[in-house]
Scaffold this active site. Structure first.
Site, PDB file in Angstrom:
ATOM      1  N   HIS A 127       0.671  -1.141  -0.058  1.00  0.00           N
ATOM      2  CA  HIS A 127      -0.413   0.344   0.172  1.00  0.00           C
ATOM      3  C   HIS A 127       0.795   2.044   0.397  1.00  0.00           C
ATOM      4  CE1 HIS A 127      -3.305   1.926   1.292  1.00  0.00           C
ATOM      5  NE2 HIS A 127      -4.552   1.471   0.639  1.00  0.00           N
ATOM      6  N   LYS A 129       2.765   4.773  -0.996  1.00  0.00           N
ATOM      7  CA  LYS A 129       2.308   5.311  -2.394  1.00  0.00           C
ATOM      8  C   LYS A 129       3.481   6.726  -2.548  1.00  0.00           C
ATOM      9  CE  LYS A 129      -1.887   4.585  -0.812  1.00  0.00           C
ATOM     10  NZ  LYS A 129      -2.657   4.378   0.327  1.00  0.00           N
ATOM     11  N   ASP A 134      16.575  11.830  -7.453  1.00  0.00           N
ATOM     12  CA  ASP A 134      17.994  11.685  -6.987  1.00  0.00           C
ATOM     13  C   ASP A 134      18.116  12.301  -5.228  1.00  0.00           C
ATOM     14  OD1 ASP A 134      17.309  12.391  -9.664  1.00  0.00           O
ATOM     15  OD2 ASP A 134      17.033  14.786 -10.273  1.00  0.00           O
TER      16      ASP A 134
END
Length: 197
Positions: A127, A129, A134
């Site tokens: 789950h 996100k 960089d």
């Protein structure tokens, strides 16, 4: 008896002072270039600019974009990742297994254009996100990388810069998840491609 300087000594002192100020200026510029000033920006949906903010950060990527996503149906975000790959940016994507069966996922689009997302099938739901860009920018929050999250859902998104310890923690977690990921099932991807056609 006071200190006296010849015109040549005054010139040398002035030159030295100017050189020191120039060096200080250059060091500050280099510091700003390589060390992001700490900042946190918050975005909210629906229609709060989350997708636009994510795409903007991907477009500024120079070396690497790491992605962990539960649901991934956002064409603008997928296209920005493909553009980054085209600029020579290393792009790694870990997706929840639901993307193998999801009708509208960008999984097959990413594969068709040369990216090789991995599937994190070790958990009931992967789950996460997040994006790490960089080693300097962390994107996280409840915001799924989907059209629905941008247009319909109540979601939040944070873009965090200049927090190296936090970024190290997220990179370590990314590496741990990547270690147990697998390639997407060709059978599932082919099924998606037929659905899309």
């Amino acid at each position: 008896m006071g200190i006296t300087f010849t015109p040549e000594e005054i010139l040398l002192l002035a030159t030295g002072l100017t050189g020191a100020l120039t060096l200080r200026f250059l060091l500050r510029r280099l510091h700003r270039l390589f060390v992001a000033a700490p900042s946190i920006a918050a975005y909210h949906s629906p229609r709060g600019g989350c997708t636009q903010a994510v795409v903007g950060e991907i477009r500024r990527a120079r070396k690497e974009v790491l992605v962990q996503a539960y649901s991934f149906t956002s064409k603008p975000i997928a296209d920005a990742l493909l553009e980054a790959k085209g600029r020579g940016v290393a792009v790694e994507i870990l997706l929840d297994r639901s993307n193998e069966a999801e009708t509208y996922t960008e999984l097959s689009h990413l594969i068709d254009h040369g990216l090789a997302p991995h599937i994190d099938a070790q958990h009931a739901i992967a789950h996460n996100k997040i994006m790490i860009i960089d080693r300097r920018v962390l994107i996280t929050g409840s915001f799924n990388f989907t059209h629905q999250a941008e247009a319909e859902n109540a979601e939040n998104l944070l873009i965090i810069k200049g927090h190296p310890d936090l970024l190290r923690s997220y990179r370590q977690s990314f590496a741990e998840h990547k270690a147990h990921c697998q390639a997407p099932s060709h059978k599932q991807v082919q099924s998606q491609q037929r659905k899309a056609a």
